[in-house]
Scaffold this motif. Structure first.
Motif, PDB file in Angstrom:
ATOM      1  N   ALA A 108     -13.844  -3.090  -1.169  1.00 31.57           N
ATOM      2  CA  ALA A 108     -12.733  -3.346  -0.244  1.00 31.57           C
ATOM      3  C   ALA A 108     -11.456  -3.682  -1.003  1.00 31.57           C
ATOM      4  O   ALA A 108     -10.357  -3.247  -0.626  1.00 31.57           O
ATOM      5  CB  ALA A 108     -13.101  -4.483   0.708  1.00 31.57           C
ATOM      6  N   ALA A 109     -11.570  -4.456  -2.089  1.00 30.19           N
ATOM      7  CA  ALA A 109     -10.400  -4.796  -2.904  1.00 30.19           C
ATOM      8  C   ALA A 109      -9.783  -3.542  -3.519  1.00 30.19           C
ATOM      9  O   ALA A 109      -8.554  -3.372  -3.517  1.00 30.19           O
ATOM     10  CB  ALA A 109     -10.787  -5.797  -3.987  1.00 30.19           C
ATOM     11  N   ALA A 110     -10.625  -2.654  -4.043  1.00 26.78           N
ATOM     12  CA  ALA A 110     -10.120  -1.412  -4.633  1.00 26.78           C
ATOM     13  C   ALA A 110      -9.422  -0.547  -3.589  1.00 26.78           C
ATOM     14  O   ALA A 110      -8.366   0.047  -3.852  1.00 26.78           O
ATOM     15  CB  ALA A 110     -11.277  -0.648  -5.274  1.00 26.78           C
ATOM     16  N   ALA A 111      -9.989  -0.476  -2.378  1.00 29.10           N
ATOM     17  CA  ALA A 111      -9.389   0.342  -1.322  1.00 29.10           C
ATOM     18  C   ALA A 111      -8.031  -0.216  -0.891  1.00 29.10           C
ATOM     19  O   ALA A 111      -7.065   0.535  -0.716  1.00 29.10           O
ATOM     20  CB  ALA A 111     -10.339   0.414  -0.124  1.00 29.10           C
ATOM     21  N   CYS A 112      -7.943  -1.542  -0.719  1.00 30.78           N
ATOM     22  CA  CYS A 112      -6.673  -2.154  -0.308  1.00 30.78           C
ATOM     23  C   CYS A 112      -5.610  -1.990  -1.394  1.00 30.78           C
ATOM     24  O   CYS A 112      -4.428  -1.745  -1.088  1.00 30.78           O
ATOM     25  CB  CYS A 112      -6.876  -3.643   0.004  1.00 30.78           C
ATOM     26  N   LEU A 113      -6.021  -2.122  -2.644  1.00 26.48           N
ATOM     27  CA  LEU A 113      -5.068  -1.932  -3.739  1.00 26.48           C
ATOM     28  C   LEU A 113      -4.543  -0.497  -3.761  1.00 26.48           C
ATOM     29  O   LEU A 113      -3.343  -0.260  -3.951  1.00 26.48           O
ATOM     30  CB  LEU A 113      -5.737  -2.280  -5.074  1.00 26.48           C
ATOM     31  N   ALA A 114      -5.436   0.467  -3.525  1.00 29.51           N
ATOM     32  CA  ALA A 114      -5.016   1.870  -3.486  1.00 29.51           C
ATOM     33  C   ALA A 114      -4.029   2.112  -2.346  1.00 29.51           C
ATOM     34  O   ALA A 114      -3.022   2.801  -2.502  1.00 29.51           O
ATOM     35  CB  ALA A 114      -6.237   2.775  -3.335  1.00 29.51           C
ATOM     36  N   LEU A 115      -4.295   1.507  -1.172  1.00 33.59           N
ATOM     37  CA  LEU A 115      -3.404   1.676  -0.030  1.00 33.59           C
ATOM     38  C   LEU A 115      -2.054   1.008  -0.255  1.00 33.59           C
ATOM     39  O   LEU A 115      -1.029   1.475   0.246  1.00 33.59           O
ATOM     40  CB  LEU A 115      -4.060   1.113   1.234  1.00 33.59           C
TER      41      LEU A 115
ATOM     42  N   LEU B 297      -0.493   0.968  -3.024  1.00 29.21           N
ATOM     43  CA  LEU B 297       0.255   1.772  -3.991  1.00 29.21           C
ATOM     44  C   LEU B 297       0.345   3.238  -3.590  1.00 29.21           C
ATOM     45  O   LEU B 297       0.821   4.067  -4.358  1.00 29.21           O
ATOM     46  CB  LEU B 297      -0.412   1.670  -5.377  1.00 29.21           C
ATOM     47  N   LEU B 298      -0.130   3.543  -2.389  1.00 33.35           N
ATOM     48  CA  LEU B 298      -0.290   4.926  -1.949  1.00 33.35           C
ATOM     49  C   LEU B 298       1.051   5.666  -1.848  1.00 33.35           C
ATOM     50  O   LEU B 298       1.932   5.269  -1.083  1.00 33.35           O
ATOM     51  CB  LEU B 298      -0.971   4.939  -0.581  1.00 33.35           C
ATOM     52  N   PRO B 299       1.244   6.763  -2.574  1.00 34.77           N
ATOM     53  CA  PRO B 299       2.456   7.576  -2.385  1.00 34.77           C
ATOM     54  C   PRO B 299       2.305   8.462  -1.147  1.00 34.77           C
ATOM     55  O   PRO B 299       1.241   9.047  -0.914  1.00 34.77           O
ATOM     56  CB  PRO B 299       2.527   8.417  -3.658  1.00 34.77           C
ATOM     57  N   ALA B 300       3.359   8.520  -0.351  1.00 40.50           N
ATOM     58  CA  ALA B 300       3.299   9.299   0.887  1.00 40.50           C
ATOM     59  C   ALA B 300       3.078  10.782   0.617  1.00 40.50           C
ATOM     60  O   ALA B 300       2.614  11.517   1.496  1.00 40.50           O
ATOM     61  CB  ALA B 300       4.589   9.103   1.679  1.00 40.50           C
ATOM     62  N   SER B 301       3.369  11.239  -0.594  1.00 46.32           N
ATOM     63  CA  SER B 301       3.213  12.657  -0.915  1.00 46.32           C
ATOM     64  C   SER B 301       1.760  13.122  -0.847  1.00 46.32           C
ATOM     65  O   SER B 301       1.483  14.310  -0.710  1.00 46.32           O
ATOM     66  CB  SER B 301       3.772  12.938  -2.312  1.00 46.32           C
TER      67      SER B 301
ATOM     68  N   PRO C 229      11.010   6.798   8.086  1.00 47.09           N
ATOM     69  CA  PRO C 229       9.719   6.960   7.400  1.00 47.09           C
ATOM     70  C   PRO C 229       9.599   6.133   6.123  1.00 47.09           C
ATOM     71  O   PRO C 229       8.541   5.556   5.863  1.00 47.09           O
ATOM     72  CB  PRO C 229       9.668   8.462   7.112  1.00 47.09           C
ATOM     73  N   ALA C 230      10.668   6.062   5.330  1.00 48.10           N
ATOM     74  CA  ALA C 230      10.595   5.288   4.084  1.00 48.10           C
ATOM     75  C   ALA C 230      10.325   3.822   4.355  1.00 48.10           C
ATOM     76  O   ALA C 230       9.581   3.164   3.614  1.00 48.10           O
ATOM     77  CB  ALA C 230      11.899   5.453   3.300  1.00 48.10           C
ATOM     78  N   ALA C 231      10.910   3.278   5.436  1.00 50.44           N
ATOM     79  CA  ALA C 231      10.678   1.876   5.789  1.00 50.44           C
ATOM     80  C   ALA C 231       9.236   1.661   6.248  1.00 50.44           C
ATOM     81  O   ALA C 231       8.621   0.633   5.953  1.00 50.44           O
ATOM     82  CB  ALA C 231      11.660   1.448   6.874  1.00 50.44           C
ATOM     83  N   MET C 232       8.697   2.629   6.986  1.00 51.53           N
ATOM     84  CA  MET C 232       7.302   2.530   7.419  1.00 51.53           C
ATOM     85  C   MET C 232       6.356   2.511   6.213  1.00 51.53           C
ATOM     86  O   MET C 232       5.363   1.779   6.192  1.00 51.53           O
ATOM     87  CB  MET C 232       6.955   3.719   8.325  1.00 51.53           C
ATOM     88  N   ILE C 233       6.670   3.297   5.222  1.00 49.64           N
ATOM     89  CA  ILE C 233       5.840   3.332   4.016  1.00 49.64           C
ATOM     90  C   ILE C 233       5.918   2.000   3.287  1.00 49.64           C
ATOM     91  O   ILE C 233       4.906   1.473   2.806  1.00 49.64           O
ATOM     92  CB  ILE C 233       6.283   4.495   3.105  1.00 49.64           C
TER      93      ILE C 233
ATOM     94  N   ALA D  40       3.435  -3.221   1.830  1.00 53.14           N
ATOM     95  CA  ALA D  40       3.478  -4.686   1.872  1.00 53.14           C
ATOM     96  C   ALA D  40       2.246  -5.249   2.577  1.00 53.14           C
ATOM     97  O   ALA D  40       1.651  -6.240   2.128  1.00 53.14           O
ATOM     98  CB  ALA D  40       4.753  -5.151   2.573  1.00 53.14           C
ATOM     99  N   SER D  41       1.848  -4.609   3.681  1.00 53.48           N
ATOM    100  CA  SER D  41       0.694  -5.093   4.442  1.00 53.48           C
ATOM    101  C   SER D  41      -0.579  -5.052   3.609  1.00 53.48           C
ATOM    102  O   SER D  41      -1.366  -6.013   3.589  1.00 53.48           O
ATOM    103  CB  SER D  41       0.517  -4.250   5.709  1.00 53.48           C
TER     104      SER D  41
END
Length: 477
Positions: free
Chosen positions: A355-362, A364-368, A443-447, A452-453
């Protein structure tokens, strides 16, 4: 010649044999339905709110109480009904809870006004709290200890299936039969659950004590009011804290202090506070609440990120959001098998690390990366949550004395519910702060808000992992 020995009860025979017999399978089937129905009752009502608002001529703000009344009743009463099951007999109370759920569901369908419907939903929530509190408590007396993890995983799967099935089934029923059908569908399911529970669940042991323990009425009322105030503080205003939310939160704090004082002096306390000093129990409840808080972020943040951050349509967004619950539904039983095979402590740690790895990935997730970049970590997060839940429930319930199984099961479910209501408020507030203006954000603000979340979610999971490691270290002799 020696007289024939008295045969052991069915649950003892199953435990000694270490295999799942036909009565055990029947018991698991009844417990599975008893876990499915409350989850279905939670998710199926949401899809019908617009139709109910129109049919009952009520504003949307009032119609929301159809959902709130159900959740508040469960949150406020789940520990108390668990304790009541320990005292009066879990089988008879579960049978009464299933029957009450069927009756309350029928009353919901027949309600002519909004507030009668809300009252019926609160009654349905009371029945759901009985079913949720006692299903896990029965595992210890119906399933061989070597298969406890598999049973806990099955119950987790049924809860996920109910949550996943609710919106789709509700939409189908409303389209063909109208909104009352979303409540009437519970009646035949509850009837089957009642028949199976009556046939296969072990009878309550009578005559073991000449005098029943005194029920803690003062503690029960205080706990219900405290939990109700906290849940309302977290849900009203959708994460925007106003004066009313602050007042409710302060009331919950005062109620918690009074509850502790009452329990310390009560001859038969609702919750034996000394139990919370046990490392496995204390760590299990704390980590369950933290992880559930994180899981709520997927429901709060996900729709906004997908719709406004990635620009997906409603149908595609719904399909992407269904990935998480579907993974949970398929991972519950395998998770339980892993817990039985490798141990609850090891698998609990593995679930938290995943779960920690998944949250960390999310975070740092690039929208691309688009949809695949979001779905892959969500699937890992959900699978890790299923593994953690099976391991944590098995560890906490494994060494509990029989007369405390109901209240501890209720506390486990309570920790999960409190995490969900807290997550809806806290993670929603974090997301809103990250976007600056959620209503007109680009969109950039949503990302940014999503990043942050899940950065906060990563911190919460790491805190849960630290508590888990500490609890494991303290529990070693």
């Amino acid at each position: 010649m020696q007289p024939p020995s008295k045969p052991a009860p069915p649950e003892q025979q199953a435990t000694e044999a270490g295999s799942v017999t036909t009565p055990v399978r029947g018991a698991l089937a009844s417990l599975s339905l008893a876990m499915l129905l409350p989850a279905l009752g939670t998710s199926i009502a949401n899809v019908g709110l617009p139709d109910m608002a129109k049919a009952l001529h009520a504003p949307f703000q009032d119609v929301q109480w159809i959902v709130l009344a159900y959740l508040l009743a469960i949150t406020a009463l789940i520990v108390s009904v668990g304790r009541l099951g320990d005292m009066l007999g879990r089988r008879r109370l579960l049978l009464a809870g299933i029957a009450l759920f069927a009756v309350a569901s029928a009353l919901c369908a027949l309600a002519p006004t909004l507030w009668l419907l809300v009252a019926a939903r609160a009654l349905q929530g009371l029945a759901a709290s009985v079913m949720m509190a006692l299903t896990m408590a029965f595992v210890g007396s119906t399933v061989p200890k070597a298969r406890t993890g598999s049973a806990m995983g099955l119950l987790g799967t049924m809860s996920a299936v109910g949550t996943t099935l609710g919106p789709a089934l509700g939409g189908l029923l409303i389209a063909h039969f109208g909104w009352p059908a979303i409540f009437l569908v519970n009646v035949p399911l509850a009837a089957v659950a009642l028949l199976l529970a009556w046939r296969y669940l072990p009878a309550d042991r009578g005559g073991a004590h000449a005098k029943r323990p005194v029920f803690d009425h003062r503690g029960t009322v205080l706990l219900a009011l405290t939990l109700g105030a906290y849940a309302l503080a977290m849900t009203l205003g959708r994460g925007h804290f106003g004066a009313r939310n602050v007042a409710l939160l302060l009331a919950a704090c005062v109620g918690a202090i009074l509850f502790v004082r009452v329990e310390l002096k009560a001859p038969g306390p609702l919750i034996r506070l000394a139990m919370l000093r046990a490392p496995v129990l204390g760590a299990g409840l704390a980590t369950s609440m933290l992880v559930s808080t994180v899981m709520m972020s997927t429901l709060v943040v996900g729709p906004f990120y997908l719709a406004r951050g990635l620009g997906l349509g409603t149908a595609v967004t719904g399909m992407v959001l269904a990935a998480g619950p579907l993974v949970a539904a398929f991972c519950g039983v395998p998770s339980g098998w892993l817990v039985d095979r490798y141990g609850a402590q090891r698998m609990g740690g593995a679930g938290l690390c995943g779960a920690a790895a998944a949250c960390l990935a999310l975070s740092l997730l690039p929208a691309s990366l688009g949809i695949p970049g979001y779905v892959a970590p969500i699937m890992l997060l959900t699978a890790s949550y299923a593994l953690f839940q099976a391991a944590n429930n098995t560890a906490v319930m494994g060494d509990i004395v029989p007369d405390q199984r109901g209240v501890i099961s209720g506390m486990l479910n309570l920790s999960r519910n409190l995490g969900l209501v807290t997550g809806a408020s806290v993670m929603g507030a974090v997301f809103a702060a990250g976007t600056s203006d959620i209503t007109g954000a680009q969109p950039a603000a949503m990302i940014r808000g999503m990043h942050a979340s899940f950065a906060v979610a990563s911190a919460l999971i790491l805190a849960a992992l630290a508590i888990f490691v500490l609890g494991r270290a303290l529990s070693k002799p």
